[in-house]
Design a protein around this motif. Structure first.
Motif, PDB file in Angstrom:
ATOM      1  N   ALA A 166       0.836  -1.200   0.000  1.00  0.00           N
ATOM      2  CA  ALA A 166       0.000   0.000   0.000  1.00  0.00           C
ATOM      3  C   ALA A 166       0.874   1.256   0.000  1.00  0.00           C
ATOM      4  CB  ALA A 166      -0.938  -0.003   1.201  1.00  0.00           C
ATOM      5  N   PHE A 167       1.916   1.246   0.813  1.00  0.00           N
ATOM      6  CA  PHE A 167       2.843   2.374   0.859  1.00  0.00           C
ATOM      7  C   PHE A 167       3.433   2.619  -0.526  1.00  0.00           C
ATOM      8  CE2 PHE A 167       7.007   4.325   1.555  1.00  0.00           C
ATOM      9  CZ  PHE A 167       6.688   5.357   2.426  1.00  0.00           C
ATOM     10  N   LEU A 168       3.837   1.538  -1.184  1.00  0.00           N
ATOM     11  CA  LEU A 168       4.438   1.669  -2.514  1.00  0.00           C
ATOM     12  C   LEU A 168       3.448   2.209  -3.546  1.00  0.00           C
ATOM     13  CD1 LEU A 168       6.706  -1.494  -2.643  1.00  0.00           C
ATOM     14  CD2 LEU A 168       7.435   0.906  -2.492  1.00  0.00           C
ATOM     15  N   THR A 169       2.152   1.926  -3.394  1.00  0.00           N
ATOM     16  CA  THR A 169       1.189   2.508  -4.335  1.00  0.00           C
ATOM     17  C   THR A 169       1.191   4.031  -4.233  1.00  0.00           C
ATOM     18  OG1 THR A 169      -0.773   2.436  -2.870  1.00  0.00           O
ATOM     19  CG2 THR A 169      -0.338   0.477  -4.253  1.00  0.00           C
ATOM     20  N   TYR A 170       1.387   4.544  -3.021  1.00  0.00           N
ATOM     21  CA  TYR A 170       1.451   5.992  -2.855  1.00  0.00           C
ATOM     22  C   TYR A 170       2.777   6.552  -3.369  1.00  0.00           C
ATOM     23  CZ  TYR A 170      -2.887   5.949  -0.272  1.00  0.00           C
ATOM     24  OH  TYR A 170      -4.199   5.800   0.077  1.00  0.00           O
ATOM     25  N   VAL A 171       3.859   5.791  -3.233  1.00  0.00           N
ATOM     26  CA  VAL A 171       5.147   6.221  -3.799  1.00  0.00           C
ATOM     27  C   VAL A 171       5.020   6.339  -5.314  1.00  0.00           C
ATOM     28  CG1 VAL A 171       7.551   5.534  -4.217  1.00  0.00           C
ATOM     29  CG2 VAL A 171       6.568   5.278  -1.925  1.00  0.00           C
ATOM     30  N   TRP A 219       2.819   9.308  -6.208  1.00  0.00           N
ATOM     31  CA  TRP A 219       3.538  10.561  -5.988  1.00  0.00           C
ATOM     32  C   TRP A 219       4.549  10.802  -7.105  1.00  0.00           C
ATOM     33  CZ3 TRP A 219       8.514  12.273  -5.219  1.00  0.00           C
ATOM     34  CH2 TRP A 219       8.641  13.583  -4.745  1.00  0.00           C
ATOM     35  N   LEU A 220       5.332   9.777  -7.422  1.00  0.00           N
ATOM     36  CA  LEU A 220       6.322   9.919  -8.502  1.00  0.00           C
ATOM     37  C   LEU A 220       5.646  10.232  -9.832  1.00  0.00           C
ATOM     38  CD1 LEU A 220       8.779   7.005  -7.632  1.00  0.00           C
ATOM     39  CD2 LEU A 220       9.245   9.468  -7.488  1.00  0.00           C
ATOM     40  N   HIS A 221       4.539   9.564 -10.097  1.00  0.00           N
ATOM     41  CA  HIS A 221       3.823   9.801 -11.350  1.00  0.00           C
ATOM     42  C   HIS A 221       3.349  11.250 -11.445  1.00  0.00           C
ATOM     43  CE1 HIS A 221       0.999   9.440 -14.643  1.00  0.00           C
ATOM     44  NE2 HIS A 221       0.070   9.941 -13.847  1.00  0.00           N
ATOM     45  N   PHE A 222       2.619  11.710 -10.436  1.00  0.00           N
ATOM     46  CA  PHE A 222       2.065  13.060 -10.501  1.00  0.00           C
ATOM     47  C   PHE A 222       3.149  14.129 -10.515  1.00  0.00           C
ATOM     48  CE2 PHE A 222      -1.734  10.835  -8.735  1.00  0.00           C
ATOM     49  CZ  PHE A 222      -2.548  11.053  -9.822  1.00  0.00           C
ATOM     50  N   MET A 223       4.191  13.934  -9.721  1.00  0.00           N
ATOM     51  CA  MET A 223       5.263  14.921  -9.691  1.00  0.00           C
ATOM     52  C   MET A 223       6.016  14.954 -11.021  1.00  0.00           C
ATOM     53  SD  MET A 223       4.637  16.253  -6.877  1.00  0.00           S
ATOM     54  CE  MET A 223       5.946  17.379  -6.560  1.00  0.00           C
ATOM     55  N   SER A 224       6.255  13.793 -11.624  1.00  0.00           N
ATOM     56  CA  SER A 224       6.963  13.783 -12.907  1.00  0.00           C
ATOM     57  C   SER A 224       6.093  14.360 -14.024  1.00  0.00           C
ATOM     58  CB  SER A 224       7.447  12.371 -13.263  1.00  0.00           C
ATOM     59  OG  SER A 224       6.360  11.505 -13.521  1.00  0.00           O
ATOM     60  N   GLU A 225       4.796  14.096 -13.995  1.00  0.00           N
ATOM     61  CA  GLU A 225       3.920  14.680 -15.015  1.00  0.00           C
ATOM     62  C   GLU A 225       3.873  16.198 -14.885  1.00  0.00           C
ATOM     63  OE1 GLU A 225       2.738  13.166 -17.637  1.00  0.00           O
ATOM     64  OE2 GLU A 225       3.467  11.228 -16.930  1.00  0.00           O
ATOM     65  N   TRP A 226       3.990  16.685 -13.668  1.00  0.00           N
ATOM     66  CA  TRP A 226       3.985  18.125 -13.428  1.00  0.00           C
ATOM     67  C   TRP A 226       5.347  18.747 -13.738  1.00  0.00           C
ATOM     68  CZ3 TRP A 226       4.429  20.487  -7.921  1.00  0.00           C
ATOM     69  CH2 TRP A 226       4.333  21.885  -7.986  1.00  0.00           C
ATOM     70  N   LEU A 227       6.404  18.226 -13.099  1.00  0.00           N
ATOM     71  CA  LEU A 227       7.707  18.882 -13.130  1.00  0.00           C
ATOM     72  C   LEU A 227       8.622  18.450 -14.271  1.00  0.00           C
ATOM     73  CD1 LEU A 227       8.359  18.764  -9.282  1.00  0.00           C
ATOM     74  CD2 LEU A 227       7.557  20.713 -10.647  1.00  0.00           C
ATOM     75  N   VAL A 228       8.422  17.247 -14.805  1.00  0.00           N
ATOM     76  CA  VAL A 228       9.310  16.753 -15.855  1.00  0.00           C
ATOM     77  C   VAL A 228       8.638  16.819 -17.226  1.00  0.00           C
ATOM     78  CG1 VAL A 228      10.642  14.770 -16.691  1.00  0.00           C
ATOM     79  CG2 VAL A 228      10.530  15.239 -14.233  1.00  0.00           C
ATOM     80  N   PHE A 259      -1.692  16.065  -2.492  1.00  0.00           N
ATOM     81  CA  PHE A 259      -1.868  16.164  -1.038  1.00  0.00           C
ATOM     82  C   PHE A 259      -2.200  14.802  -0.425  1.00  0.00           C
ATOM     83  CE2 PHE A 259      -2.975  20.880  -1.539  1.00  0.00           C
ATOM     84  CZ  PHE A 259      -1.694  21.272  -1.204  1.00  0.00           C
ATOM     85  N   VAL A 260      -3.041  14.030  -1.086  1.00  0.00           N
ATOM     86  CA  VAL A 260      -3.384  12.697  -0.567  1.00  0.00           C
ATOM     87  C   VAL A 260      -2.138  11.812  -0.554  1.00  0.00           C
ATOM     88  CG1 VAL A 260      -4.682  10.577  -1.041  1.00  0.00           C
ATOM     89  CG2 VAL A 260      -5.828  12.796  -1.130  1.00  0.00           C
ATOM     90  N   ALA A 261      -1.376  11.812  -1.640  1.00  0.00           N
ATOM     91  CA  ALA A 261      -0.170  10.979  -1.693  1.00  0.00           C
ATOM     92  C   ALA A 261       0.847  11.432  -0.647  1.00  0.00           C
ATOM     93  CB  ALA A 261       0.444  11.023  -3.096  1.00  0.00           C
ATOM     94  N   ASN A 262       1.128  12.730  -0.579  1.00  0.00           N
ATOM     95  CA  ASN A 262       2.104  13.232   0.406  1.00  0.00           C
ATOM     96  C   ASN A 262       1.671  12.918   1.831  1.00  0.00           C
ATOM     97  OD1 ASN A 262       3.936  14.360  -1.384  1.00  0.00           O
ATOM     98  ND2 ASN A 262       3.016  16.375  -1.302  1.00  0.00           N
ATOM     99  N   GLY A 263       0.429  13.266   2.156  1.00  0.00           N
ATOM    100  CA  GLY A 263      -0.059  13.066   3.516  1.00  0.00           C
ATOM    101  C   GLY A 263      -0.078  11.605   3.924  1.00  0.00           C
ATOM    102  N   THR A 264      -0.528  10.751   3.018  1.00  0.00           N
ATOM    103  CA  THR A 264      -0.604   9.329   3.348  1.00  0.00           C
ATOM    104  C   THR A 264       0.781   8.714   3.456  1.00  0.00           C
ATOM    105  OG1 THR A 264      -2.728   9.234   2.196  1.00  0.00           O
ATOM    106  CG2 THR A 264      -1.680   7.136   2.725  1.00  0.00           C
TER     107      THR A 264
END
Length: 161
Positions: free
Chosen positions: A110-115, A118-127, A142-147
């Motif tokens: 479950a933790f890895l699903t959030y990792v 997070w990586l997906h959304f951040m890369s789509e935004w920043l990369v 926010f959900v990914a970071n907080g969780t």
């Protein structure tokens, strides 16, 4: 009425703390998100809104022809359904973890699903520039970071090593 409430609460994860209920809630919301990803581009286009209109990168000339309802979004019906499938898989892992939170392997999955999220959304935004900061992206980030922080801090409470 008390019998109805006890019947309904018997379906909730029976572990102490709020994290299992949070995982259940996020799973239910994610399943609904998966359904909408199959039925409309509207919400997916809010997350993947494309680069800011003031961005210096020029858009390909075909961009507006491919997405007349969302001229700045790179989302397509196929990418939306793929995102819906990916979200459904992640929600199943999180749902299972909500009910088996003391299992170290499920907790880690479950933790890895959030990792991954997070990586997906951040890369789509920043990369890649297919997402831009705004209401559509803020919720998942926010959900990914907080969780992630919550699960990291609470590992010892839920999982005995």
């Amino acid at each position: 009425m008390a019998s109805l409430v006890s019947t309904l609460t018997s379906y909730l994860p029976q572990h102490p703390g709020l994290l299992p209920q949070w995982l259940l809630l996020v799973s239910i919301v994610s399943i609904a998100n998966s359904v909408q990803a199959y039925t409309t581009l509207s919400f997916t286009s809010r997350v993947y809104a494309g680069p800011s209109p003031s961005a210096s990168k020029p858009k390909p000339p075909s961009a507006n022809l491919m997405h007349p309802s969302a001229p700045h979004s790179p989302a397509t019906p196929l990418s939306s359904r793929t995102f819906g499938t990916w979200t459904a898989i992640q929600s199943m892992v999180r749902l299972y973890a909500a009910y088996n939170i003391s299992d170290a392997n499920m907790y880690q999955m479950a933790f890895l699903t959030y990792v991954v999220a997070w990586l997906h959304f951040m890369s789509e935004w920043l990369v890649f520039g297919t997402a831009r900061w705004g209401q559509g992206l803020a919720g998942p980030v926010f959900v990914a970071n907080g969780t992630l922080v919550w699960m990291w801090v609470q590992w010892g409470f839920y999982v005995s090593s």
